[in-house]
Design an enzyme around this catalytic site. Structure first.
Site, PDB file in Angstrom:
ATOM      1  N   TYR A  48       0.868  -1.180   0.000  1.00  0.00           N
ATOM      2  CA  TYR A  48       0.000   0.000   0.000  1.00  0.00           C
ATOM      3  C   TYR A  48       0.906   1.232   0.000  1.00  0.00           C
ATOM      4  O   TYR A  48       1.619   1.493   0.973  1.00  0.00           O
ATOM      5  CB  TYR A  48      -0.893  -0.012   1.237  1.00  0.00           C
ATOM      6  CG  TYR A  48      -1.749   1.224   1.383  1.00  0.00           C
ATOM      7  CD1 TYR A  48      -2.888   1.401   0.602  1.00  0.00           C
ATOM      8  CD2 TYR A  48      -1.416   2.213   2.300  1.00  0.00           C
ATOM      9  CE1 TYR A  48      -3.666   2.535   0.729  1.00  0.00           C
ATOM     10  CE2 TYR A  48      -2.191   3.346   2.441  1.00  0.00           C
ATOM     11  CZ  TYR A  48      -3.314   3.509   1.649  1.00  0.00           C
ATOM     12  OH  TYR A  48      -4.089   4.632   1.782  1.00  0.00           O
ATOM     13  N   HIS A  91     -14.229 -24.949  60.399  1.00  0.00           N
ATOM     14  CA  HIS A  91     -12.784 -24.884  60.170  1.00  0.00           C
ATOM     15  C   HIS A  91     -12.237 -23.515  60.571  1.00  0.00           C
ATOM     16  O   HIS A  91     -11.764 -22.749  59.741  1.00  0.00           O
ATOM     17  CB  HIS A  91     -12.456 -25.194  58.701  1.00  0.00           C
ATOM     18  CG  HIS A  91     -12.642 -26.626  58.332  1.00  0.00           C
ATOM     19  ND1 HIS A  91     -13.772 -27.083  57.687  1.00  0.00           N
ATOM     20  CD2 HIS A  91     -11.860 -27.720  58.531  1.00  0.00           C
ATOM     21  CE1 HIS A  91     -13.671 -28.393  57.494  1.00  0.00           C
ATOM     22  NE2 HIS A  91     -12.515 -28.806  58.003  1.00  0.00           N
ATOM     23  N   HIS A 103     -11.159 -24.983  66.051  1.00  0.00           N
ATOM     24  CA  HIS A 103     -10.874 -26.327  65.539  1.00  0.00           C
ATOM     25  C   HIS A 103      -9.371 -26.594  65.572  1.00  0.00           C
ATOM     26  O   HIS A 103      -8.925 -27.664  66.018  1.00  0.00           O
ATOM     27  CB  HIS A 103     -11.399 -26.462  64.109  1.00  0.00           C
ATOM     28  CG  HIS A 103     -10.889 -27.680  63.383  1.00  0.00           C
ATOM     29  ND1 HIS A 103     -11.185 -28.964  63.778  1.00  0.00           N
ATOM     30  CD2 HIS A 103     -10.078 -27.793  62.283  1.00  0.00           C
ATOM     31  CE1 HIS A 103     -10.582 -29.822  62.967  1.00  0.00           C
ATOM     32  NE2 HIS A 103      -9.906 -29.134  62.050  1.00  0.00           N
ATOM     33  N   ASP A 153      -5.146 -25.970  58.965  1.00  0.00           N
ATOM     34  CA  ASP A 153      -6.304 -25.452  58.223  1.00  0.00           C
ATOM     35  C   ASP A 153      -6.231 -23.941  58.051  1.00  0.00           C
ATOM     36  O   ASP A 153      -7.270 -23.277  57.947  1.00  0.00           O
ATOM     37  CB  ASP A 153      -7.606 -25.839  58.939  1.00  0.00           C
ATOM     38  CG  ASP A 153      -8.113 -27.210  58.514  1.00  0.00           C
ATOM     39  OD1 ASP A 153      -7.806 -27.620  57.383  1.00  0.00           O
ATOM     40  OD2 ASP A 153      -8.787 -27.880  59.322  1.00  0.00           O
ATOM     41  N   ASP A 158      -7.024 -34.546  63.846  1.00  0.00           N
ATOM     42  CA  ASP A 158      -7.973 -33.762  63.051  1.00  0.00           C
ATOM     43  C   ASP A 158      -9.418 -34.175  63.333  1.00  0.00           C
ATOM     44  O   ASP A 158     -10.339 -33.353  63.266  1.00  0.00           O
ATOM     45  CB  ASP A 158      -7.639 -33.945  61.572  1.00  0.00           C
ATOM     46  CG  ASP A 158      -8.226 -32.847  60.701  1.00  0.00           C
ATOM     47  OD1 ASP A 158      -8.659 -31.813  61.249  1.00  0.00           O
ATOM     48  OD2 ASP A 158      -8.244 -33.015  59.472  1.00  0.00           O
TER      49      ASP A 158
END
EC number: 3.1.4.17
Length: 939
Positions: free
Chosen positions: A487, A655, A659, A696, A807
């Site tokens: 172009y 959790h 815990h 956890d 646990d």
């Protein structure tokens, strides 16, 4: 605007400041400082190949072979290179001796394959030079006999003897590469020797003139011999000067030149005219006019045969008007192809300037190149190889430059543009990266575009760059305006003139196009040559690898920054003030007995302790287990660590920190009641307790399968390894340890520090019930054969079993505690089930508040998970029998609750409702206990 080149030219009119690389933020999570990273070593193989590639004579070949083999082979003591002298003799010059062709050496020469042995036998040794190679050699040494074959004759052209160490696989591969390059170097040296005429003795022509006349030498012959004696330069320009001065004198031409034909026969180039060396090489196309026909027809032409375009090109090159011209093709004896056009212009004498060149002049030129042509072509070939060597070295340097800028894509692209332009002698270079269906350019010769509004974006299937991106093939356009994809509107608007374009794809290691580079306007030639195409192809490989790795590096860095930022935010909100830990330690560490008289008994319920007192209780347990004194833990550091861990827990129904405290307390109970020190090492028990505290951390109230199904960030980080949440808990524990003032293991040795973290990782990962089920058979086997303290596998299995029992320790308490824990667990489960429904997924029955029947679910859990765990614990530790009995008792409670509600039905549609009604269930001791989820826990 559909063309890449035009856009890149338009944007070159503006200068943009280079983008500054992003500064890393956040704190890096690390374990312990490792050894310093190794420094990069030199690439000995590349150096060896480069030395072989520069060889041009026998002496250089021997030295290069010795250097190359010494670089790639271990413990090289001796290298002998034997070259063919005559038809069968293989001779070494350092020291001078002939290769004996007996024994192992004869075997290698006949088989024409490399042979290795532990030394040469007596039949191989004909003199002192090889005496050091006599068998047997040291066990780690060997002799390699390496024959190099001449493929044309099928015979051995050279033999190399190497006294070296034993080879690894990588050294074996390097040796194979060196062998191939040594053979190529040998062929090159032989070719140069054949083409280079013997030097003419530096004797006076006048003194031998009578003798040469007797032999029938003409005057031309004598002059040619004298010229040949002067052609000793390795520089083609110097040779051309001498030859052209001779031709000018003999043909009486005002100017003479050599138009060298390119390898692809597409262009002519000229560096020397008469006695003048041009500042820049002049090149013009060979596709049009009579000069191109001379290359094809190999026939001489004169001025009258030229087209007007040919005449104009030559006049522009010479800087004067042409009155006469003679063009004679120079033909290579080796290829029978035209390698140059010898041209003489404007003959002096006679009717100058209208004199024409004669047949005698044509004969003079042909006679000259009959003797000098081979020297010239050999020198040009040598210069080409020197150029290739320089280009290879330049490419290696380019690779080093590119790979030092991987940290910033924009800087890397700027470096690619600079190197590509310099390598190809292009006026302009642009680089486009493929972004989905668009080609994007934001780095130009002028700099880097910071504002997205200035970057160039074009469809990936339009224009020249789009064509290359789509096809993946290099595109060399000699005439841009004549190409249908170009172009020219941008050229018209800017006044820039695009003459030629070389556009090549940039691919990654999977051969996928990731970008396009576009070179515009060859500076020292009419267009980009085949040599430029080959160079661009080689260069694009380095570009592709560096860009792909830079983009990957950017993604990794961005992810790391986000992680650091999130970690900083978390640590900021979890930050423990000096007042908090000072207040905790104000009155010292409280003795365990002061907390509760039953604190060390299995019957004690840790959830009965107020949450504000739990941090001190943790310190009390650690002191009672004597870990603080044994490991010389700093009390303020320990206090900060405990408070940080407590803050690291979120507040889901189950959790949460209470815990974690209950699990840690049960670990303390196991230590006190089961005498764990007789089974495990102190560091293992300490790791178990700290793991209970941290197991956890940052729990979100959802399980691993939910993380994967929801495609969470945690799943993206850990799903490939499994145990998504457990790995996150461990990562959070490490983050707390790396927080300033919280590393309770700071005084550990490196070995103990690494072991502590390894233990914590394994113990926390063991809280995944899927892991427990995988090792359950191994646990049963250990219980059957008995625990062996000297068995490291038993240590690992026992730690996993103890962690799982801690646990689930709420199941070992009284019925009231078990019932309350069930309420908390199912509240958490039902919350996850609601989230899964909102996502359009079907939750498991135990997490669906509309389908779950808690008594049956609890009975199943206790029968299949909890009771087998505590049965194993009882088998290993007889004193743990009461734990198993209490779990069995709670299982009976759930059986009675299930039977009661099977008869009477649930109080409502909500499965948790029955825990909120005032039903009474007979306890095992005959009393009646209210089934109330909100009743206080026994203390």
């Amino acid at each position: 605007m559909g063309q890449a080149c035009g856009h890149s030219i338009l944007c070159r009119s503006q200068q943009y400041p280079a983008a500054r690389p992003a500064e890393p933020r956040g704190q890096q999570v690390f374990l312990k400082p490792d050894e310093p990273p190794p420094q990069p070593c030199a690439d000995s193989l590349q150096d060896a190949l480069l030395s072989l590639g520069a060889v041009i004579d026998i002496a250089g070949l021997r030295q290069a072979a010795r250097d190359a083999l010494s670089a790639v082979l271990p413990k090289v003591e001796t290298v002998y290179t034997y070259l063919l002298d005559g038809e069968s003799r293989l001779v070494c010059e350092d020291p001078p001796h002939e290769l004996p062709q007996e024994g192992k050496i004869r075997e290698a020469v006949i088989s024409q394959k490399r042979l290795s042995c532990n030394g040469l036998g007596p039949s191989d040794l004909l003199g002192k030079p090889l005496a050091r190679l006599v068998a047997p050699l040291a066990p780690d040494m060997q002799v390699l006999v390496i024959p190099l074959l001449d493929k044309e004759t099928g015979s051995v052209a050279a033999v190399i003897l190497v006294h070296c160490g034993q080879l690894s696989d990588s050294e074996e591969q390097s040796l194979q590469v060196v062998e191939k390059h040594a053979l190529v170097a040998l062929r090159r040296v032989q070719a140069l020797q054949q083409r280079r005429p013997e030097a003419v003795q530096n004797t006076s022509v006048d003194a031998s003139e009578d003798q040469k006349d007797e032999k029938g030498y003409t005057d031309h012959d004598r002059k040619i011999l004298q010229l040949c004696g002067e052609l000793f330069d390795l520089d083609a320009t110097s040779l051309q000067l001498k030859v052209l001065q001779y031709l000018q004198q003999e043909t009486q031409a005002t100017h003479c030149c050599l138009l060298l034909v390119s390898e692809d026969n597409l262009q002519l180039s000229c560096k020397v005219i008469g006695d003048k060396v041009l500042g820049e090489e002049v090149s013009f196309p060979l596709t049009m006019g009579r000069l191109g026909q001379v290359v094809e027809d190999k026939q001489c032409i004169q001025l009258k045969d030229l087209t007007s375009d040919d005449v104009q090109q030559l006049q522009n090159m010479l800087g004067c008007e042409l009155q006469a011209m003679l063009c004679v093709p120079v033909i290579s004896r080796a290829t029978d192809q035209v390698v140059a056009l010898a041209c003489a212009f404007n003959k002096l004498g006679g009717d100058f300037p209208t004199s024409s060149f004669t047949d005698e002049d044509e004969h003079v030129i042909q006679h000259c190149f009959h003797y000098t042509g081979t020297v010239l072509t050999s020198t040009l070939a040598f210069q080409k190889e020197q150029k290739l060597k320089c280009e290879c070295q330049a490419l290696l340097q380019v690779a080093k430059n590119l790979f030092t800028h991987l940290d910033d894509v924009s800087v890397l692209l700027q470096e690619i543009i600079t190197e590509a332009r310099n390598l190809s002698n292009a006026e302009i270079c642009s680089v486009f990266l493929l972004d989905q269906n668009e080609l994007v350019a934001k780095v130009f010769d002028g700099g880097v575009v910071d504002d997205e509004s200035y970057e160039i974006r074009i469809p990936a299937d339009q224009g020249i760059a789009g064509h290359v991106a789509t096809t993946g093939q290099i595109l060399n356009i000699p005439d841009a305006y004549a190409h249908p994809l170009f172009y020219r509107g941008v050229d018209d608007s800017t006044g820039f003139r695009t003459r030629n374009i070389l556009c090549f794809p940039i691919k990654n290691e999977n051969q996928e196009v990731i970008g396009v580079a576009e070179l515009v306007n060859k500076i020292n030639g009419p267009w980009f040559s085949k040599f430029d195409e080959d160079l661009a192809t080689a260069f694009s490989i380095y570009c592709g690898i560096s860009i792909a790795h830079s983009l990957l590096y950017k993604k990794v860095n961005e992810a790391q920054y986000r992680s650091h930022l999130a970690n900083e935010m978390m640590m900021y909100h979890m930050k423990v003030s000096d007042d908090e830990y000072t207040k905790l330690l104000h009155d010292g560490i409280q003795p365990v007995a002061a907390i509760d008289s039953n604190f060390a008994n299995f019957t004690y319920t840790p959830r009965s302790l107020p949450e504000d007192d739990t941090s001190m209780a943790i310190l009390s347990m650690l002191q009672d287990m004597n870990f603080i004194n044994n490991y010389k833990i700093d009390c303020p550091t320990l206090a900060r660590f405990c408070l940080m861990v407590k803050k690291g827990y979120r507040d889901p129904p189950y959790h949460n920190w209470m815990h974690a405290f209950s699990v840690s307390h049960f670990c303390y109970l196991l230590y006190k009641n089961l005498e764990l020190s007789n089974y495990l090492e102190d560091i293992e028990i300490f790791a178990l307790f700290i793991s209970c505290m941290c197991h956890d951390l940052d729990h979100r109230g959802t399980n691993n399968s939910f993380q994967v199904a929801s495609k969470s960030v945690l799943a993206a980080l850990y799903s490939s390894e499994g145990s998504v949440m457990e790995r996150h808990h461990f990562a959070q524990a490490i983050a707390i340890l790396n927080t300033h003032g919280c590393n309770i293991f700071d005084h550990f040795s490196r070995k103990d520090y690494q072991r502590m973290l390894d233990l914590m990782r394994d113990i926390i990962l063991a809280t995944d019930l899927a892991h427990h089920l995988r090792i359950f058979k191994d646990l049963q086997k250990m219980a059957e054969v008995g625990y062996d303290r000297n068995n490291r596998q038993h240590h690992r299995l026992l730690l996993c079993l103890l962690m799982t029992s801690c646990d689930l320790s709420d199941q070992t308490k009284g019925w009231k505690t078990t019932r309350k824990i069930a309420e908390l667990i199912y509240k958490e489960f039902f919350s996850q089930g609601d989230l899964e429904k909102a996502m359009g997924n079907r939750p498991m029955e135990m997490m669906d508040r509309e389908k779950a029947y808690i008594p049956e679910l609890q009975i199943s859990f206790m029968e299949h998970i909890a009771m087998p765990i505590y049965k194993l614990l009882q088998d290993l530790f007889p004193k743990a029998a009461e734990l198993y009995e209490r779990v069995a008792s709670n299982r009976e409670h759930w059986t009675k609750v299930s039977h009661k509600f099977t008869i009477r039905g649930l109080p409502s549609n909500n499965s948790l409702d029955f825990l909120d009604e005032e039903y009474e269930v007979p306890d095992l001791d005959g009393t009646r206990a209210p089934v109330n989820g909100c009743c206080s826990l026994e203390g």
